[in-house]
Scaffold this motif. Structure first.
Motif, PDB file in Angstrom:
ATOM      1  N   LEU A  31       0.854  -1.009   0.038  1.00 20.57           N
ATOM      2  CA  LEU A  31      -0.007   0.244   0.171  1.00 20.57           C
ATOM      3  C   LEU A  31       1.063   1.397   0.033  1.00 20.57           C
ATOM      4  N   LEU A  32       1.860   1.257   0.961  1.00 25.63           N
ATOM      5  CA  LEU A  32       2.825   2.691   0.893  1.00 25.63           C
ATOM      6  C   LEU A  32       4.162   2.239   0.901  1.00 25.63           C
ATOM      7  N   TRP A  33       4.805   3.066  -0.299  1.00 24.25           N
ATOM      8  CA  TRP A  33       6.272   2.694  -0.325  1.00 24.25           C
ATOM      9  C   TRP A  33       6.591   3.921  -0.933  1.00 24.25           C
ATOM     10  N   HIS A  34       8.152   4.209  -0.508  1.00 24.14           N
ATOM     11  CA  HIS A  34       8.699   5.666  -0.867  1.00 24.14           C
ATOM     12  C   HIS A  34       9.054   5.497  -2.262  1.00 24.14           C
ATOM     13  N   ILE A  35       9.197   4.304  -2.897  1.00 25.28           N
ATOM     14  CA  ILE A  35       9.434   3.891  -4.191  1.00 25.28           C
ATOM     15  C   ILE A  35       8.419   3.620  -5.093  1.00 25.28           C
ATOM     16  N   GLU A  36       8.293   3.594  -6.547  1.00 24.15           N
ATOM     17  CA  GLU A  36       7.098   3.381  -7.274  1.00 24.15           C
ATOM     18  C   GLU A  36       5.919   3.993  -6.781  1.00 24.15           C
ATOM     19  N   THR A  37       5.868   5.146  -6.334  1.00 24.48           N
ATOM     20  CA  THR A  37       4.863   6.016  -6.017  1.00 24.48           C
ATOM     21  C   THR A  37       5.055   7.316  -6.589  1.00 24.48           C
ATOM     22  N   LYS A  38       4.360   7.898  -7.732  1.00 29.30           N
ATOM     23  CA  LYS A  38       4.769   9.129  -8.667  1.00 29.30           C
ATOM     24  C   LYS A  38       4.674  10.079  -7.433  1.00 29.30           C
ATOM     25  N   ASP A  39       5.409  11.038  -7.631  1.00 30.64           N
ATOM     26  CA  ASP A  39       5.274  12.513  -6.735  1.00 30.64           C
ATOM     27  C   ASP A  39       4.047  13.034  -6.833  1.00 30.64           C
ATOM     28  N   GLU A  40       3.460  12.751  -8.125  1.00 35.34           N
ATOM     29  CA  GLU A  40       2.164  13.527  -8.290  1.00 35.34           C
ATOM     30  C   GLU A  40       1.140  13.175  -6.968  1.00 35.34           C
ATOM     31  N   PHE A  41       1.373  11.995  -6.760  1.00 35.77           N
ATOM     32  CA  PHE A  41       0.342  11.579  -5.321  1.00 35.77           C
ATOM     33  C   PHE A  41       0.059  12.650  -4.181  1.00 35.77           C
ATOM     34  N   PHE A  42       1.479  13.585  -4.185  1.00 34.82           N
ATOM     35  CA  PHE A  42       1.636  14.299  -2.719  1.00 34.82           C
ATOM     36  C   PHE A  42       1.145  15.759  -3.030  1.00 34.82           C
ATOM     37  N   HIS A  43       0.800  15.947  -4.491  1.00 35.88           N
ATOM     38  CA  HIS A  43       0.854  17.368  -4.758  1.00 35.88           C
ATOM     39  C   HIS A  43      -0.898  17.643  -4.869  1.00 35.88           C
ATOM     40  N   GLU A  44      -1.102  19.014  -4.886  1.00 32.48           N
ATOM     41  CA  GLU A  44      -2.436  19.466  -5.332  1.00 32.48           C
ATOM     42  C   GLU A  44      -2.907  19.037  -6.728  1.00 32.48           C
ATOM     43  N   GLY A  45      -3.780  18.586  -6.816  1.00 30.35           N
ATOM     44  CA  GLY A  45      -4.312  18.212  -8.462  1.00 30.35           C
ATOM     45  C   GLY A  45      -3.669  17.495  -9.093  1.00 30.35           C
ATOM     46  N   TYR A  46      -2.721  16.629  -8.539  1.00 30.59           N
ATOM     47  CA  TYR A  46      -1.898  15.811  -9.037  1.00 30.59           C
ATOM     48  C   TYR A  46      -0.795  16.210 -10.055  1.00 30.59           C
ATOM     49  N   VAL A  47      -0.361  17.431  -9.801  1.00 29.91           N
ATOM     50  CA  VAL A  47       0.321  18.184 -10.416  1.00 29.91           C
ATOM     51  C   VAL A  47       1.680  18.463  -9.894  1.00 29.91           C
ATOM     52  N   VAL A  48       3.047  17.905 -10.174  1.00 29.72           N
ATOM     53  CA  VAL A  48       4.186  18.186  -9.526  1.00 29.72           C
ATOM     54  C   VAL A  48       4.584  19.585  -9.193  1.00 29.72           C
ATOM     55  N   SER A  49       4.193  20.592 -10.129  1.00 31.85           N
ATOM     56  CA  SER A  49       4.603  21.920  -9.977  1.00 31.85           C
ATOM     57  C   SER A  49       3.617  22.459  -8.945  1.00 31.85           C
ATOM     58  N   ALA A  50       2.579  22.063  -8.777  1.00 31.28           N
ATOM     59  CA  ALA A  50       1.692  22.724  -7.675  1.00 31.28           C
ATOM     60  C   ALA A  50       2.174  22.361  -6.223  1.00 31.28           C
ATOM     61  N   PRO A  51       1.408  23.243  -5.279  1.00 34.51           N
ATOM     62  CA  PRO A  51       2.111  22.649  -3.868  1.00 34.51           C
ATOM     63  C   PRO A  51       1.714  21.325  -3.379  1.00 34.51           C
TER      64      PRO A  51
END
Ligand code: GLA
Length: 363
Positions: free
Chosen positions: A120-140
């Motif tokens: 379920l949770l791993w620091h690898i194989e999880t796109k950075d998008e997952f942690f950002h507003e709107g699934y956009v890496v350049s967003a906060p």
């Protein structure tokens, strides 16, 4: 005629696995360990396009782990998740799918094989998008509450889909993988740590418990457990998780080599984790060697036998032993020939060592 044979041989080679020892009956590991613990393997998606690896799995194993196909990157539908947030303005929205895991889940369901969910949770194989507003890496980055909401929807959505399509098939989960840092032995400073904070592992277990079907066993999974510093960090985390009552067990990855780690260190580690009263599993067993020679394969077999003897001492607490892959050529460590079957699906000395770990060599 010769041509037809050559074509047949080439096709077999392409399929990736020829049973040279065709017809030879070998014991089934799931039967050898019946009444003690499950015996299984990780399987990649391509194993379900090959008759021989499918036969091997059906004959040998009563539990399977998808090698990659239930990892966050594979189950989160990135396009749909982004769309959902855009449409609803709800940052916690997540869309999930089982397209990649479908061949393994269908096969397991059809053959009555249990499935261990990884992960379920791993620091690898999880796109950075997952942690950002709107699934956009350049967003906060999301704030803690938004991230926990997204985590909740992800876990709930995945569990719901599995229950709808494969009820009772997934019996256990690695809830969090590799959270302890090799250097500091404290929590790794991952995106999960950064966005949710120090209790992200506890929160993940709480949500997994809330949404996993009753009776699903929840594991924390990590590597290098035999090394004292790492072991200490892992034990501390396990104790914190036990205090909240949402963890069932610990998964020892065990990506080993013949001499590393030594059996003394490994024995201490298994003893220390077992003393917490948790269930145990060997989640990712393989033993690398330098050369594919009989001499190296006997050494490899000895290490497999030692690991099996150790786990047999803890059979009452052990739920499963799983090797990380089916055949040497399919392994992510293929250059180290680490598994029980060679590229032609023939059993190696390591297989016979797992069948009979008490033999004094000569496997
Ligand atoms: C870790 C992970 C596995 C797999 C291996 C090899 O052990 O838990 O899922 O990815 O690394 O890469």
């Amino acid at each position: 005629m010769k041509r037809i044979f050559a074509l047949f041989f080439a096709l077999c080679l392409l399929a990736g696995c020829i049973q040279i020892a065709a017809g030879e009956e070998i014991p089934s590991l799931k039967d050898v360990y019946a009444g003690k613990f499950d015996f299984g393997a990780a399987a990649p998606r391509k194993a379900f396009q090959n008759m021989q690896t499918m036969e091997l799995m059906a004959e040998q194993f009563n539990i399977l782990t998808p090698e990659n196909e239930l990892k966050p990157n594979f189950v989160i539908d990135w396009v749909k998740s982004k769309k959902k947030v855009l449409e609803t303005g709800d940052q916690t929205a997540v869309a999930v799918h089982l397209d990649s895991a479908k061949p393994l889940l269908d096969f397991a369901k059809a053959h009555g094989i249990r499935v261990h969910g990884h992960v379920l949770l791993w620091h690898i194989e999880t796109k950075d998008e997952f942690f950002h507003e709107g699934y956009v890496v350049s967003a906060p980055l999301l704030d803690r509450e938004q991230m926990l909401g997204r985590l909740e929807n992800y876990i709930a959505g995945l569990m719901e889909l599995l229950e709808q399509q494969y009820p009772g098939v997934v019996v256990s989960w690695d809830v969090v993988n590799e959270a302890i840092d090799d250097g500091s032995h404290a929590l790794r400073k991952s995106k999960w740590y950064e966005v949710v904070g120090e209790d992200y592992v506890e929160r993940a277990f709480e949500l997994a418990r809330k949404y996993a079907p009753e009776g699903t066993l929840l594991y924390y999974n990590d590597y290098n457990t035999a090394y004292p510093g790492k072991l200490k960090g892992i034990l501390q985390l396990l104790e914190k998780l036990q205090a909240e009552g949402n963890i069932d067990g610990y998964g020892f990855q065990m990506h080993h080599r013949v001499r590393e780690p030594g059996m003394g260190m490994l024995t201490n580690a298994v003893k220390a984790v077992a003393a917490l009263g948790l269930k145990l599993r060997v989640s990712e067993l393989d033993v690398g060697v330098s050369k594919n020679t009989e001499e190296d394969f006997q050494k490899q077999a000895k290490k497999y036998a030692d690991v099996m003897k150790l786990m047999l001492e803890y059979a009452d607490q052990t739920e499963a032993v799983e090797v990380w892959g089916l055949t040497d050529n399919m392994s992510y460590r293929s250059y180290e020939y680490p598994l029980l079957f060679d590229a032609s699906c023939n059993p190696k000395p390591a297989f016979w060592a797992v069948v009979n770990p008490d033999a004094e060599g000569g496997w």
